[in-house]
Design an enzyme around this catalytic site. Structure first.
Site, PDB file in Angstrom:
ATOM      1  N   ASP A   8      46.950  43.408  70.241  1.00 52.37           N
ATOM      2  CA  ASP A   8      46.765  43.675  68.816  1.00 52.37           C
ATOM      3  C   ASP A   8      47.726  42.760  68.035  1.00 52.37           C
ATOM      4  OD1 ASP A   8      46.003  45.209  66.429  1.00 52.37           O
ATOM      5  OD2 ASP A   8      48.024  46.037  66.566  1.00 52.37           O
ATOM      6  N   ASP A 195      49.368  49.373  68.825  1.00 55.84           N
ATOM      7  CA  ASP A 195      50.235  50.350  68.168  1.00 55.84           C
ATOM      8  C   ASP A 195      49.492  51.432  67.398  1.00 55.84           C
ATOM      9  OD1 ASP A 195      49.321  48.658  66.073  1.00 55.84           O
ATOM     10  OD2 ASP A 195      51.048  49.211  64.857  1.00 55.84           O
TER      11      ASP A 195
END
Length: 256
Positions: A8, A195
């Site tokens: 990410d 996250d």
């Protein structure tokens, strides 16, 4: 062994506030020295990713864009647009009271997206070049969100919460795209870092998942892979936590 790292961006490889990846540079250099591909897996558009991809020196490695809804391949045009049109049509049919509490990128100007994201206005313009998904700011209640999701579901549209935004898509996730790229590149082992909730399937599908500490959002609740030691959490947030985890995993893998 062919190892691939899927990551990410916002709040993970990139700092939540500054969008810098500088603290992750030692780990990025270590991966490059070992010939380990880094596959970006992000909610960003292909137009945004192309700039970051070049800056990071990722060569011909593909990237996952718009939360898994599309794949960016350097030097190749991305086909798409029909998915985005379908999502925007679904939004037009949502009742006014629910539509009023979702502010999508397609509803506003480049300047407003810059305010929402902290991006420079020229980068915000790239973020609005959508082909597969629609991120936006949700200001409604939990009950309204349930109703909003139900309405969108009638059109085959799903709504997933990311680190900053609620993103609408046709249901393809980062994990779907990760499996496709891992097979294409012949991966024997995968590492995935993220996250936010929209990273959860990717983290669970990887051989090694890393939940990067997130001090700016809901973060991720305990996951199945944690109890089995397959998923770990970082202490430091953002690119520093990313670097710590990647270097530790490289050390562990090389000792196997």
């Amino acid at each position: 062994m062919t190892l691939i790292v899927f990551t990410d961006l916002d709040g993970t490889l990139l700092d939540h506030e500054t969008y810098s990846w500088e603290p992750a540079r030692p780990a990025l250099d270590a991966l490059k020295a070992r010939g380990v591909p880094v596959v970006l897996a992000t909610s960003k558009t292909a137009a945004e990713v192309a700039v970051l991809h070049e800056a990071l020196g990722l060569g011909q490695t593909p990237a996952i864009v718009e939360n898994g809804a599309g794949i960016y391949r350097p030097g190749q045009p991305i086909e798409g647009g029909e998915d985005y049109a379908r999502i925007r049509q679904a939004l037009r049919d949502v009742p006014t009271e629910l539509r009023a509490v979702f502010e999508g990128f397609g509803d506003v100007s480049d300047e407003r997206v810059a305010e929402m994201t902290g991006l420079a206005e020229e980068t915000a313009a790239l973020a609005r070049q959508r082909q597969f998904s629609e991120p936006g700011s949700w200001t409604g209640t939990a009950a309204e969100l349930t109703a909003f999701r139900t309405m969108l579901g009638m059109y085959g549209v799903t709504a997933r919460q990311g680190g900053r935004f609620l993103t609408l898509s046709l249901g393809r996730t980062k994990a779907c795209a990760m499996r496709e790229i891992a097979a294409e590149l012949g991966a024997d082992r995968t590492i995935a870092l993220g996250d936010a909730p929209n990273d959860s399937e990717m983290l669970e599908a990887a051989d090694h998942g890393v939940i990067v500490a997130n001090g700016h959002g809901a973060g991720l609740p305990p996951m199945d892979g944690e109890s089995k030691g397959r998923i770990r959490r970082t202490q430091a947030p953002g690119p520093q936590g990313w670097a710590d985890a990647v270097l530790a995993l490289l050390n562990e893998i090389e000792k196997d």
